[in-house]
Design an enzyme around this catalytic site. Structure first.
Site, short mmCIF file in Angstrom:
data_model
loop_
_atom_site.label_atom_id
_atom_site.label_comp_id
_atom_site.label_asym_id
_atom_site.label_seq_id
_atom_site.Cartn_x
_atom_site.Cartn_y
_atom_site.Cartn_z
CG LEU A 171 37.14 28.74 42.41
CD1 LEU A 171 37.60 29.93 41.59
CD2 LEU A 171 36.83 29.17 43.83
CG ASP A 172 30.33 26.61 43.74
OD1 ASP A 172 30.79 25.47 43.90
OD2 ASP A 172 29.71 27.23 44.63
CG ASN A 173 29.11 27.11 35.96
OD1 ASN A 173 28.35 28.07 35.86
ND2 ASN A 173 29.65 26.54 34.90
#
Length: 290
Positions: free
Chosen positions: A128-130
């Site tokens: 998942l993106d930051n």
């Protein structure tokens, strides 16, 4: 507290580094700390824009009120002998990257080791993106990791996201198809209608849950999983995610006074073979915190 900037990390402004290194610390606390110049390196106070780099040892003095609520947490949704499913917070990278700081994988390994398990064997099944929070699957052994990676490759693990966007897409339910071009130098992507050279096909399904005050809450199905796909695709159709400064509308985000990008991985339904076949059809859900 003392924080060491990871060896090999490129020079970065102190404010940017601390945001990544201390994702559990409230924004107000970091802002106050930086305003008061309560960070020292070799006894010298640093400002928000002062550069720090790999090997620097920083002493950070946070407000006492923040210390009570900022201890690193791992929100475990489900666990058994083969998998660990967690609810990742926003602002925390899943694994080490150029931004440095704490990571979800490190927290999960510490958690497992504290339970008497083999933390070193724990692996990420996907990412998942930051700045995206939500359900993240980790495997405790190689066989489970292989089964999960195959299921993600075949898209038999169904992922649903909840987000809040500007405006309301029309129609209220659709499956969108477009093409995505990566811009590695700018760390962003661009969505186009036609299959240009180097572009990847993206497919995103959405359904409007509710609309209120110029914003809409959507349920989004990630049919293909490309970099920044949901954020860029929704912005492309004129409905950017609230709180997303990269692809969204900064003036709207400021006026709405939102903290963080309003995109969350809220549901995961498992359909996999091999070591994960015992969970076939099992679905897990969390609530979006917005």
């Amino acid at each position: 507290m003392e924080i060491e900037v990871p060896q090999g990390q490129a020079s970065a402004p102190l404010a940017a580094f601390l945001t990544r290194a201390l994702p559990d610390v409230p924004a107000w606390a970091l802002k106050e700390c930086l305003k008061r110049r309560d960070v020292k390196r070799l006894g010298v106070r640093l400002g928000a824009e002062d550069a720090v780099s790999g090997g620097d040892l920083l002493r950070v003095y946070l407000p006492k009120a923040a210390l009570k609520t900022s201890a690193p947490q791992l929100d475990v949704v489900y666990e058994d002998a083969r998998i660990l499913l967690v609810n990742k917070p926003q602002g925390l990278s899943v694994d080490a990257d150029e931004g440095g700081g704490d990571t979800l994988l490190l927290r999960a390994r510490r958690y497992l080791a504290a339970q008497g398990g083999d933390g070193a064997a724990l692996s990420l099944c996907h990412r998942l993106d930051n700045k995206t929070g939500g359900l993240l699957l980790l495997a405790k052994d190689v066989q489970t990791l292989e089964a999960a990676e195959e299921a993600f490759r075949l898209r038999t693990i169904l992922k649903t996201y909840t987000c809040r966007v500007v405006g309301c897409p029309k129609p209220r339910e659709a499956v969108l198809t477009a093409y995505l071009l990566k811009d590695a130098e700018r760390a962003r992507v661009r969505v186009v209608e036609r299959p240009l050279p180097g572009a990847q096909k993206i497919v995103t399904g959405y359904r409007v849950i509710e609309t209120e005050g110029g914003f809409s809450r959507l349920s989004v199905e990630l049919i293909t999983g490309r970099t920044h796909q949901i954020r860029a695709h929704l912005a492309f159709i004129g409905c950017p995610i609230v709180g997303d400064d990269k692809y969204g509308l900064r003036e709207v985000n400021r006026s709405a006074r939102v903290r963080g990008q309003q995109l969350w991985a809220t549901r995961m339904e498992l359909h996999a073979g091999g070591a994960l076949s015992y969970l076939d059809g099992r679905a897990f859900e969390v609530d979006a915190p917005f």
